[in-house]
Enzyme design. Structure first.
Site, PDB file in Angstrom:
ATOM      1  N   LYS A 114       0.826  -1.216   0.000  1.00  0.00           N
ATOM      2  CA  LYS A 114       0.000   0.000   0.000  1.00  0.00           C
ATOM      3  C   LYS A 114       0.862   1.268   0.000  1.00  0.00           C
ATOM      4  O   LYS A 114       0.619   2.179   0.796  1.00  0.00           O
ATOM      5  CB  LYS A 114      -0.964   0.006   1.194  1.00  0.00           C
ATOM      6  CG  LYS A 114      -1.742  -1.306   1.428  1.00  0.00           C
ATOM      7  CD  LYS A 114      -2.822  -1.550   0.434  1.00  0.00           C
ATOM      8  CE  LYS A 114      -3.879  -2.566   0.867  1.00  0.00           C
ATOM      9  NZ  LYS A 114      -3.441  -3.860   1.369  1.00  0.00           N
ATOM     10  N   ARG A 115       1.863   1.312  -0.883  1.00  0.00           N
ATOM     11  CA  ARG A 115       2.725   2.477  -0.945  1.00  0.00           C
ATOM     12  C   ARG A 115       2.150   3.566  -1.844  1.00  0.00           C
ATOM     13  O   ARG A 115       1.122   3.368  -2.489  1.00  0.00           O
ATOM     14  CB  ARG A 115       4.118   2.086  -1.433  1.00  0.00           C
ATOM     15  CG  ARG A 115       4.842   1.081  -0.544  1.00  0.00           C
ATOM     16  CD  ARG A 115       5.036   1.574   0.881  1.00  0.00           C
ATOM     17  NE  ARG A 115       6.129   0.879   1.550  1.00  0.00           N
ATOM     18  CZ  ARG A 115       6.010  -0.178   2.356  1.00  0.00           C
ATOM     19  NH1 ARG A 115       4.827  -0.676   2.645  1.00  0.00           N
ATOM     20  NH2 ARG A 115       7.086  -0.725   2.910  1.00  0.00           N
TER      21      ARG A 115
END
Lengths: 214, 214
Positions: A93-94
């Protein structure tokens, strides 16, 4: 991995199964805790038992990071034993400004050799495109499985020149298609929203969708 | 660190300065490359030269992660030499379902001993609240400094019972205040949008704001 290679694996195995490797040191069998690297040993057993039946593995980065540098060593060893014909997802989830997303892309593609990364859309185009590389995939959050998906993803948005009748996740699904095609971009659509699949498929008919039931 | 302690540091040092530690192995002075841990040595020199003048340090996680487990060792050593009265920010842009955000909170608060984490709002309340702990801070992305901030953050949103005249970043600023007070929640407002500061301060008059000019 290319779209064709992934399709081929799905056909050969007759499976869409992706196995999460959210390996929690507090929950693995006691006898493995005596091993030098319990996280890796647990993953190894899971991979050996499932690699004939799944087309993807998805390590959840948080579980490895929480153990400090040693956790990342366990991840590195885990990645090294996943068969090369199985798709790998860095569930991370960058999403950050360009040079930082580039560094994260280096991390997951160059260092750990993942095929794909889950990416959050909030920071927009220049936070996402550094993750687009040849034969690598962005899996962009659109509609997530958690209760918090109602906070912003389901908010109605108003776009000039359109009717004000669609929601932020739909805007993300549409807008991101300007950045990449179906050979580099997948979307996260949580399986907790089955009633919305029809809407999703209207906007993104051909993209791979990835999602869990939480 | 409490709000009062941070205020006190700001008053004593007459400074709001936060120093980013986005340490790129490709850009540090050649003589440091001969050291055993060049990243740490570079950070050490920066910290020794600046700790009298700044109130916060902000390591950018991507730069450490891109070097694999060894990069996280450099981060750990860096954190250990930052004076305890200086606020620390894990610039990590995390945000995931509850149990995963909890793991990230463990990573940054328990393992690396940060005072705060930058968090992306897209996944909503249950992705953010695990980062709220006593004397720890969420620094929530509202309006970021990059060009991609125009993609979704500036999108007009329509909320029942209100005029359809505000934008997603404003909705994030308002809505997130239901989750935490000014003693645990800061917002990222990029310094590239000075014309919008007045709007931001109307919605969040008392919150600490953090932002860079890219």
């Amino acid at each position: 991995m290319t779209r064709e290679q992934l399709f081929q694996q799905i056909k050969i195995k007759r499976s869409y199964l992706c196995i999460g490797l959210d390996t929690d040191i507090k929950k693995i069998p006691p006898h493995l805790l005596k091993k030098e690297d319990p996280i890796f040993e647990f993953n190894k057993q899971i991979i050996e038992a499932t690699s004939d039946y799944c087309v993807a593995y998805k390590p959840n980065l948080a579980f490895y990071e929480s153990l400090g540098p040693a956790g990342l060593v366990s991840l590195e060893k885990t990645m090294s034993i996943i068969p090369k014909n199985i798709f790998t997802i860095a569930d991370a989830k960058r999403g950050d400004i360009g040079n930082t997303s580039e560094m994260y892309a280096n991390t997951f593609y160059d260092y750990y050799k993942f095929d794909s990364v889950t990416v959050a859309p909030y920071m927009g185009k220049d936070s996402v495109v550094p993750f687009l590389r040849k034969d690598k995939w962005v899996i962009l959050l659109a509609l997530t499985s958690n209760s918090g998906s109602l906070d912003f993803q389901m908010t109605e948005v108003f776009l000039p020149g359109t009717q004000a009748d669609f929601k932020l996740y739909q805007h993300v699904l549409r807008h991101a298609q300007q950045w990449a095609g179906t050979d580099q971009l997948m979307f996260v659509i949580g399986a907790t929203h089955p009633e919305l699949f029809k809407e999703v498929r209207k906007i993104a008919p051909d993209h791979f969708l990835a999602g869990s039931g939480e």
